[in-house]
Design a protein around this motif. Structure first.
Motif, PDB file in Angstrom:
ATOM      1  N   PRO A  15       0.831  -1.215   0.000  1.00  0.00           N
ATOM      2  CA  PRO A  15       0.000   0.000   0.000  1.00  0.00           C
ATOM      3  C   PRO A  15       0.862   1.260   0.000  1.00  0.00           C
ATOM      4  O   PRO A  15       2.006   1.248   0.425  1.00  0.00           O
ATOM      5  CB  PRO A  15      -0.798  -0.111   1.311  1.00  0.00           C
ATOM      6  CG  PRO A  15      -0.678  -1.535   1.729  1.00  0.00           C
ATOM      7  CD  PRO A  15       0.632  -2.021   1.206  1.00  0.00           C
ATOM      8  N   THR A  16       0.287   2.339  -0.501  1.00  0.00           N
ATOM      9  CA  THR A  16       0.919   3.659  -0.446  1.00  0.00           C
ATOM     10  C   THR A  16      -0.042   4.637   0.214  1.00  0.00           C
ATOM     11  O   THR A  16      -1.138   4.815  -0.285  1.00  0.00           O
ATOM     12  CB  THR A  16       1.256   4.166  -1.860  1.00  0.00           C
ATOM     13  OG1 THR A  16       2.116   3.220  -2.496  1.00  0.00           O
ATOM     14  CG2 THR A  16       1.939   5.511  -1.798  1.00  0.00           C
ATOM     15  N   PRO A  17       0.343   5.219   1.367  1.00  0.00           N
ATOM     16  CA  PRO A  17       1.519   4.924   2.174  1.00  0.00           C
ATOM     17  C   PRO A  17       1.435   3.531   2.791  1.00  0.00           C
ATOM     18  O   PRO A  17       0.375   2.909   2.773  1.00  0.00           O
ATOM     19  CB  PRO A  17       1.496   6.017   3.253  1.00  0.00           C
ATOM     20  CG  PRO A  17       0.073   6.423   3.349  1.00  0.00           C
ATOM     21  CD  PRO A  17      -0.519   6.247   1.984  1.00  0.00           C
ATOM     22  N   TYR A  20      -1.517   2.371   4.972  1.00  0.00           N
ATOM     23  CA  TYR A  20      -2.872   2.577   4.449  1.00  0.00           C
ATOM     24  C   TYR A  20      -3.820   1.441   4.848  1.00  0.00           C
ATOM     25  O   TYR A  20      -4.953   1.682   5.258  1.00  0.00           O
ATOM     26  CB  TYR A  20      -2.797   2.702   2.927  1.00  0.00           C
ATOM     27  CG  TYR A  20      -4.094   3.122   2.270  1.00  0.00           C
ATOM     28  CD1 TYR A  20      -4.566   4.418   2.399  1.00  0.00           C
ATOM     29  CD2 TYR A  20      -4.834   2.224   1.506  1.00  0.00           C
ATOM     30  CE1 TYR A  20      -5.744   4.818   1.784  1.00  0.00           C
ATOM     31  CE2 TYR A  20      -6.014   2.610   0.888  1.00  0.00           C
ATOM     32  CZ  TYR A  20      -6.458   3.903   1.035  1.00  0.00           C
ATOM     33  OH  TYR A  20      -7.631   4.280   0.433  1.00  0.00           O
ATOM     34  N   GLY A  23      -4.668   1.747   8.568  1.00  0.00           N
ATOM     35  CA  GLY A  23      -5.574   2.873   8.803  1.00  0.00           C
ATOM     36  C   GLY A  23      -6.990   2.560   8.364  1.00  0.00           C
ATOM     37  O   GLY A  23      -7.963   2.871   9.068  1.00  0.00           O
ATOM     38  N   ALA A  24      -7.111   1.930   7.193  1.00  0.00           N
ATOM     39  CA  ALA A  24      -8.434   1.550   6.698  1.00  0.00           C
ATOM     40  C   ALA A  24      -9.100   0.548   7.633  1.00  0.00           C
ATOM     41  O   ALA A  24     -10.304   0.622   7.884  1.00  0.00           O
ATOM     42  CB  ALA A  24      -8.312   0.963   5.288  1.00  0.00           C
ATOM     43  N   GLU A 121      -7.150  -2.922  -3.596  1.00  0.00           N
ATOM     44  CA  GLU A 121      -7.178  -1.471  -3.782  1.00  0.00           C
ATOM     45  C   GLU A 121      -8.545  -0.986  -4.238  1.00  0.00           C
ATOM     46  O   GLU A 121      -9.049   0.021  -3.742  1.00  0.00           O
ATOM     47  CB  GLU A 121      -6.123  -1.045  -4.815  1.00  0.00           C
ATOM     48  CG  GLU A 121      -4.725  -0.990  -4.284  1.00  0.00           C
ATOM     49  CD  GLU A 121      -3.782  -0.384  -5.290  1.00  0.00           C
ATOM     50  OE1 GLU A 121      -2.955   0.472  -4.896  1.00  0.00           O
ATOM     51  OE2 GLU A 121      -3.848  -0.764  -6.472  1.00  0.00           O
ATOM     52  N   ARG A 125     -10.812   1.317  -1.636  1.00  0.00           N
ATOM     53  CA  ARG A 125     -11.135   2.699  -2.010  1.00  0.00           C
ATOM     54  C   ARG A 125     -12.645   2.936  -1.940  1.00  0.00           C
ATOM     55  O   ARG A 125     -13.101   3.980  -1.485  1.00  0.00           O
ATOM     56  CB  ARG A 125     -10.606   2.999  -3.413  1.00  0.00           C
ATOM     57  CG  ARG A 125      -9.109   3.218  -3.451  1.00  0.00           C
ATOM     58  CD  ARG A 125      -8.620   3.517  -4.845  1.00  0.00           C
ATOM     59  NE  ARG A 125      -7.170   3.610  -4.882  1.00  0.00           N
ATOM     60  CZ  ARG A 125      -6.417   3.187  -5.866  1.00  0.00           C
ATOM     61  NH1 ARG A 125      -6.972   2.648  -6.944  1.00  0.00           N
ATOM     62  NH2 ARG A 125      -5.116   3.304  -5.827  1.00  0.00           N
ATOM     63  N   ASN A 128     -13.611   3.207   1.706  1.00  0.00           N
ATOM     64  CA  ASN A 128     -13.255   4.508   2.273  1.00  0.00           C
ATOM     65  C   ASN A 128     -14.188   5.615   1.784  1.00  0.00           C
ATOM     66  O   ASN A 128     -14.527   6.524   2.550  1.00  0.00           O
ATOM     67  CB  ASN A 128     -11.798   4.850   1.947  1.00  0.00           C
ATOM     68  CG  ASN A 128     -10.827   3.997   2.745  1.00  0.00           C
ATOM     69  OD1 ASN A 128     -11.169   3.485   3.803  1.00  0.00           O
ATOM     70  ND2 ASN A 128      -9.640   3.837   2.232  1.00  0.00           N
ATOM     71  N   ARG A 180      -7.152  12.924   0.422  1.00  0.00           N
ATOM     72  CA  ARG A 180      -7.230  12.198  -0.851  1.00  0.00           C
ATOM     73  C   ARG A 180      -6.182  12.719  -1.829  1.00  0.00           C
ATOM     74  O   ARG A 180      -5.523  11.954  -2.518  1.00  0.00           O
ATOM     75  CB  ARG A 180      -8.624  12.312  -1.449  1.00  0.00           C
ATOM     76  CG  ARG A 180      -8.795  11.472  -2.715  1.00  0.00           C
ATOM     77  CD  ARG A 180     -10.157  11.632  -3.326  1.00  0.00           C
ATOM     78  NE  ARG A 180     -11.195  11.290  -2.381  1.00  0.00           N
ATOM     79  CZ  ARG A 180     -12.480  11.590  -2.557  1.00  0.00           C
ATOM     80  NH1 ARG A 180     -12.869  12.236  -3.636  1.00  0.00           N
ATOM     81  NH2 ARG A 180     -13.370  11.254  -1.657  1.00  0.00           N
ATOM     82  N   VAL A 183      -2.648  11.465  -0.752  1.00  0.00           N
ATOM     83  CA  VAL A 183      -2.421  10.047  -1.068  1.00  0.00           C
ATOM     84  C   VAL A 183      -2.244   9.866  -2.564  1.00  0.00           C
ATOM     85  O   VAL A 183      -1.360   9.130  -3.015  1.00  0.00           O
ATOM     86  CB  VAL A 183      -3.572   9.176  -0.525  1.00  0.00           C
ATOM     87  CG1 VAL A 183      -3.478   7.755  -1.058  1.00  0.00           C
ATOM     88  CG2 VAL A 183      -3.554   9.160   0.997  1.00  0.00           C
ATOM     89  N   SER A 187       1.092   8.460  -4.432  1.00  0.00           N
ATOM     90  CA  SER A 187       1.039   7.297  -5.317  1.00  0.00           C
ATOM     91  C   SER A 187       1.671   7.609  -6.671  1.00  0.00           C
ATOM     92  O   SER A 187       2.357   6.782  -7.257  1.00  0.00           O
ATOM     93  CB  SER A 187      -0.407   6.845  -5.518  1.00  0.00           C
ATOM     94  OG  SER A 187      -0.943   6.378  -4.314  1.00  0.00           O
TER      95      SER A 187
END
Length: 200
Positions: A15-17, A20, A23-24, A121, A125, A128, A180, A183, A187
């Motif tokens: 993940p980036t960062p 991620y 945190g999610a 991903e 997304r 989120n 957003r 991030v 990326s």
């Protein structure tokens, strides 16, 4: 030194960062259930109250229910996404360190992880986005619930409270857009080769 064939093999993705995924997880599996419960609880209070206690009970209920459903959907998406997130170290733990010496299987596992990571991903997304929408809808629902109806006591205090919540909702929207952008920028700056894993 990698061969041309190895250079074309998708690498181990991350993940980036890097935090991620963690945190999610905190947002979807800790915060989202609590916020959904709060939205549904407040919706029950609004639905059971006399009509003149709240300024706009119908729209208030709609915002609170939409908030709860959005948050619940974010949990569902995150749960599905989590099944597709794993690292090179996870593969080594599951298959044993000597798996890296079996080049064909090792390459196939790398390809599978790269494909699965793209699925993760996409779903995370979406999760989120629904979480962010749910929190904003909850803020608007709370502000609407605080707006005094005809039978409300101390209406000026309730208007002030509603205004504070609305101000925070605007701040939340601004914060979400800023994060957003950060991030996405990070990326795009990700250098080629990071996460490609070479031939290891």
């Amino acid at each position: 030194m990698t061969t041309p064939e190895e250079e074309l093999t998708p690498g181990w993705q991350q993940p980036t960062p890097l935090g991620y995924g963690h945190g999610a997880k905190e947002a979807q599996f800790v915060a989202a259930p609590l916020l959904a419960a709060a939205a549904l609880g407040l919706a029950g209070v609004v639905a059971a109250a006399r009509e003149k206690v709240f300024l706009l009970p119908g729209p208030t209920l709609l915002m609170l229910v939409l908030s709860a459903m959005s948050l619940i959907y974010s949990i569902q998406l995150a749960y599905h996404a989590r099944k597709f997130l794993y690292s090179q170290q996870d593969v080594l733990d599951w298959y044993g360190a000597n798996i890296a010496t079996q080049s064909l299987l090792w390459k196939e596992l790398r390809r599978a992880q790269s494909t699965d990571f793209k699925v993760w991903e996409r779903y995370i997304r979406g999760a989120n986005r629904y979480f962010n929408r749910g929190t904003v809808l909850l803020a608007f629902g709370v502000a609407a619930a605080l707006a005094p109806g005809k039978d409300s006591s101390q209406p000026s205090w309730r208007w002030w409270a509603a205004g504070v919540v609305l101000l925070c909702a605007v701040g939340e929207i601004s914060w979400q857009l800023k994060l957003r952008r950060e991030v996405n920028d990070r990326s795009q700056r990700k250098r080629p080769g990071i996460g490609q894993g070479g031939s290891s």
